[in-house]
Design a protein around this motif. Sequence first.
Motif, mmCIF file in Angstrom:
data_model
loop_
_atom_site.group_PDB
_atom_site.id
_atom_site.type_symbol
_atom_site.label_atom_id
_atom_site.label_comp_id
_atom_site.label_asym_id
_atom_site.label_seq_id
_atom_site.Cartn_x
_atom_site.Cartn_y
_atom_site.Cartn_z
ATOM 1 N N LEU A 15 0.846 -1.194 0.000
ATOM 2 C CA LEU A 15 0.000 0.000 0.000
ATOM 3 C C LEU A 15 0.878 1.239 0.000
ATOM 4 C CD1 LEU A 15 -2.538 1.776 0.428
ATOM 5 C CD2 LEU A 15 -2.322 1.289 2.891
ATOM 6 N N LEU A 16 0.742 2.058 -1.023
ATOM 7 C CA LEU A 16 1.397 3.358 -1.073
ATOM 8 C C LEU A 16 0.340 4.397 -0.742
ATOM 9 C CD1 LEU A 16 4.198 4.617 -1.810
ATOM 10 C CD2 LEU A 16 3.215 5.118 -4.049
ATOM 11 N N SER A 17 0.569 5.210 0.277
ATOM 12 C CA SER A 17 -0.444 6.177 0.695
ATOM 13 C C SER A 17 0.189 7.514 1.036
ATOM 14 C CB SER A 17 -1.227 5.647 1.904
ATOM 15 O OG SER A 17 -0.366 5.457 3.013
ATOM 16 N N LEU A 18 -0.643 8.534 0.989
ATOM 17 C CA LEU A 18 -0.201 9.899 1.242
ATOM 18 C C LEU A 18 -1.368 10.663 1.840
ATOM 19 C CD1 LEU A 18 2.257 11.816 0.740
ATOM 20 C CD2 LEU A 18 1.144 12.453 -1.399
ATOM 21 N N ARG A 31 -16.790 22.004 2.518
ATOM 22 C CA ARG A 31 -16.306 21.456 3.777
ATOM 23 C C ARG A 31 -14.855 21.019 3.602
ATOM 24 N NH1 ARG A 31 -20.048 23.697 5.086
ATOM 25 N NH2 ARG A 31 -21.808 23.062 6.389
ATOM 26 N N ARG A 32 -14.035 21.315 4.598
ATOM 27 C CA ARG A 32 -12.649 20.871 4.573
ATOM 28 C C ARG A 32 -12.573 19.487 5.193
ATOM 29 N NH1 ARG A 32 -8.238 22.922 2.828
ATOM 30 N NH2 ARG A 32 -6.182 22.485 3.708
ATOM 31 N N ALA A 33 -11.829 18.593 4.553
ATOM 32 C CA ALA A 33 -11.769 17.207 5.012
ATOM 33 C C ALA A 33 -10.358 16.679 4.899
ATOM 34 C CB ALA A 33 -12.719 16.336 4.171
ATOM 35 N N SER A 34 -10.055 15.658 5.700
ATOM 36 C CA SER A 34 -8.799 14.951 5.507
ATOM 37 C C SER A 34 -8.917 14.167 4.210
ATOM 38 C CB SER A 34 -8.503 14.018 6.680
ATOM 39 O OG SER A 34 -9.445 12.962 6.718
ATOM 40 N N LEU A 35 -7.836 14.142 3.456
ATOM 41 C CA LEU A 35 -7.855 13.460 2.159
ATOM 42 C C LEU A 35 -6.721 12.454 2.125
ATOM 43 C CD1 LEU A 35 -8.989 13.165 -0.690
ATOM 44 C CD2 LEU A 35 -7.468 14.999 -1.421
ATOM 45 N N GLN A 36 -7.084 11.194 2.025
ATOM 46 C CA GLN A 36 -6.104 10.110 1.987
ATOM 47 C C GLN A 36 -6.053 9.554 0.582
ATOM 48 O OE1 GLN A 36 -4.424 9.384 4.751
ATOM 49 N NE2 GLN A 36 -3.213 7.651 4.073
ATOM 50 N N ARG A 37 -4.877 9.585 -0.030
ATOM 51 C CA ARG A 37 -4.685 8.971 -1.338
ATOM 52 C C ARG A 37 -3.913 7.678 -1.161
ATOM 53 N NH1 ARG A 37 -4.593 12.759 0.440
ATOM 54 N NH2 ARG A 37 -2.483 13.411 0.049
ATOM 55 N N GLY A 38 -4.292 6.678 -1.931
ATOM 56 C CA GLY A 38 -3.609 5.404 -1.775
ATOM 57 C C GLY A 38 -3.857 4.481 -2.946
ATOM 58 N N THR A 39 -3.280 3.294 -2.857
ATOM 59 C CA THR A 39 -3.518 2.255 -3.851
ATOM 60 C C THR A 39 -4.752 1.457 -3.436
ATOM 61 O OG1 THR A 39 -1.902 0.891 -2.662
ATOM 62 C CG2 THR A 39 -1.118 2.084 -4.591
ATOM 63 N N SER A 117 -15.784 14.154 11.979
ATOM 64 C CA SER A 117 -14.540 14.087 11.204
ATOM 65 C C SER A 117 -14.900 13.812 9.752
ATOM 66 C CB SER A 117 -13.620 12.985 11.733
ATOM 67 O OG SER A 117 -13.235 13.249 13.063
ATOM 68 N N PHE A 118 -14.550 14.737 8.867
ATOM 69 C CA PHE A 118 -14.824 14.581 7.450
ATOM 70 C C PHE A 118 -13.602 13.978 6.766
ATOM 71 C CE2 PHE A 118 -17.335 18.627 8.320
ATOM 72 C CZ PHE A 118 -18.492 17.924 8.629
ATOM 73 N N ALA A 119 -13.826 12.962 5.922
ATOM 74 C CA ALA A 119 -12.704 12.289 5.263
ATOM 75 C C ALA A 119 -13.107 11.858 3.859
ATOM 76 C CB ALA A 119 -12.251 11.067 6.074
ATOM 77 N N ALA A 120 -12.125 11.863 2.968
ATOM 78 C CA ALA A 120 -12.307 11.404 1.601
ATOM 79 C C ALA A 120 -11.091 10.584 1.207
ATOM 80 C CB ALA A 120 -12.499 12.589 0.654
ATOM 81 N N TYR A 121 -11.267 9.718 0.212
ATOM 82 C CA TYR A 121 -10.212 8.806 -0.232
ATOM 83 C C TYR A 121 -10.170 8.804 -1.757
ATOM 84 C CZ TYR A 121 -11.007 7.351 4.563
ATOM 85 O OH TYR A 121 -11.176 7.352 5.926
ATOM 86 N N ALA A 122 -8.967 8.899 -2.319
ATOM 87 C CA ALA A 122 -8.800 8.960 -3.771
ATOM 88 C C ALA A 122 -7.549 8.193 -4.171
ATOM 89 C CB ALA A 122 -8.693 10.417 -4.229
ATOM 90 N N PRO A 123 -7.431 7.808 -5.442
ATOM 91 C CA PRO A 123 -6.228 7.115 -5.907
ATOM 92 C C PRO A 123 -4.968 7.949 -5.708
ATOM 93 C CG PRO A 123 -8.006 6.826 -7.483
ATOM 94 C CD PRO A 123 -8.491 7.826 -6.481
ATOM 95 N N ILE A 124 -3.857 7.285 -5.429
ATOM 96 C CA ILE A 124 -2.595 7.948 -5.094
ATOM 97 C C ILE A 124 -2.089 8.844 -6.216
ATOM 98 C CG2 ILE A 124 -1.257 5.941 -5.866
ATOM 99 C CD1 ILE A 124 -0.280 8.236 -2.940
ATOM 100 N N ARG A 125 -2.338 8.474 -7.470
ATOM 101 C CA ARG A 125 -1.827 9.278 -8.577
ATOM 102 C C ARG A 125 -2.496 10.649 -8.659
ATOM 103 N NH1 ARG A 125 1.389 6.563 -12.295
ATOM 104 N NH2 ARG A 125 1.463 4.303 -12.047
ATOM 105 N N ALA A 140 6.154 12.855 0.381
ATOM 106 C CA ALA A 140 6.811 11.756 1.099
ATOM 107 C C ALA A 140 5.754 10.729 1.496
ATOM 108 C CB ALA A 140 7.541 12.286 2.331
ATOM 109 N N PRO A 141 5.426 9.812 0.608
ATOM 110 C CA PRO A 141 4.388 8.828 0.914
ATOM 111 C C PRO A 141 4.880 7.740 1.868
ATOM 112 C CG PRO A 141 5.321 8.374 -1.225
ATOM 113 C CD PRO A 141 5.971 9.646 -0.743
ATOM 114 N N VAL A 142 3.933 6.948 2.329
ATOM 115 C CA VAL A 142 4.211 5.804 3.199
ATOM 116 C C VAL A 142 3.922 4.538 2.402
ATOM 117 C CG1 VAL A 142 3.519 4.566 5.284
ATOM 118 C CG2 VAL A 142 3.651 7.076 5.294
#
Length: 201
Positions: A15-18, A31-39, A117-125, A140-142
């Motif tokens: 898993l590559l995430s940012l 609305r402002r939200a945390s945004l996690q991108r990943g595979t 807590s507002f959150a969204a998820y999208a592809p890493i690219r 600097a991804p993880v």
Amino acid sequence: AGALRWQVPLAQAPLLSLGGAARGQSRGIHRRASLQRGTASMPEFGAFDMGAGRFFSEGEVEHNVPVVLLNYALARELSPGLDPYGMVGREVRVRERSRLVIGVLAPLEFENRENPSFAAYAPIRAAPALLDAPRSGRFAPVLQVLAPSVESVAPLREELDDWLARRYSRWQDRVEVTVSLEQLDMVEQAFLLMKGFVGAL
């Protein structure tokens, strides 16, 4: 992450995430939200209880398809008075970029309705398009991997060290490798309890 999948067979579900934050918009609501991108392997590492729709696929990650998932709180906030699951199939704007909502997570059991807590998820690219560039100028991804068993954690760690050494010069100055020792200890304790229970029987 793609190279690791093929070159280190012992590493499962790379898993590559940012992580970051972005502003989501739908029908004039911002609305402002945390945004996690990943595979697409992100659900392997966390609780993603889908309420409606689905998670994005490897193909959508590879081709940077403009899709997004919303957590229940954000979907509810962007569709006041309507069914939050009805956000699936609608378009939202994330940092002024149009994204198709393909999934909404189930509500959290202990959600703080006064301060959700507002959150969204999208592809890493999609990271360069959806995130402001960091001060260093480079993201600097993880990169996370799963070991197939408790006994294989140490050998996997050695294989990862060798892989990094082959791929990057002076990798120790650029990469930090950690093991989830707390989770590993919990698994080992559970195994010991099970062995003791079976032995008592």
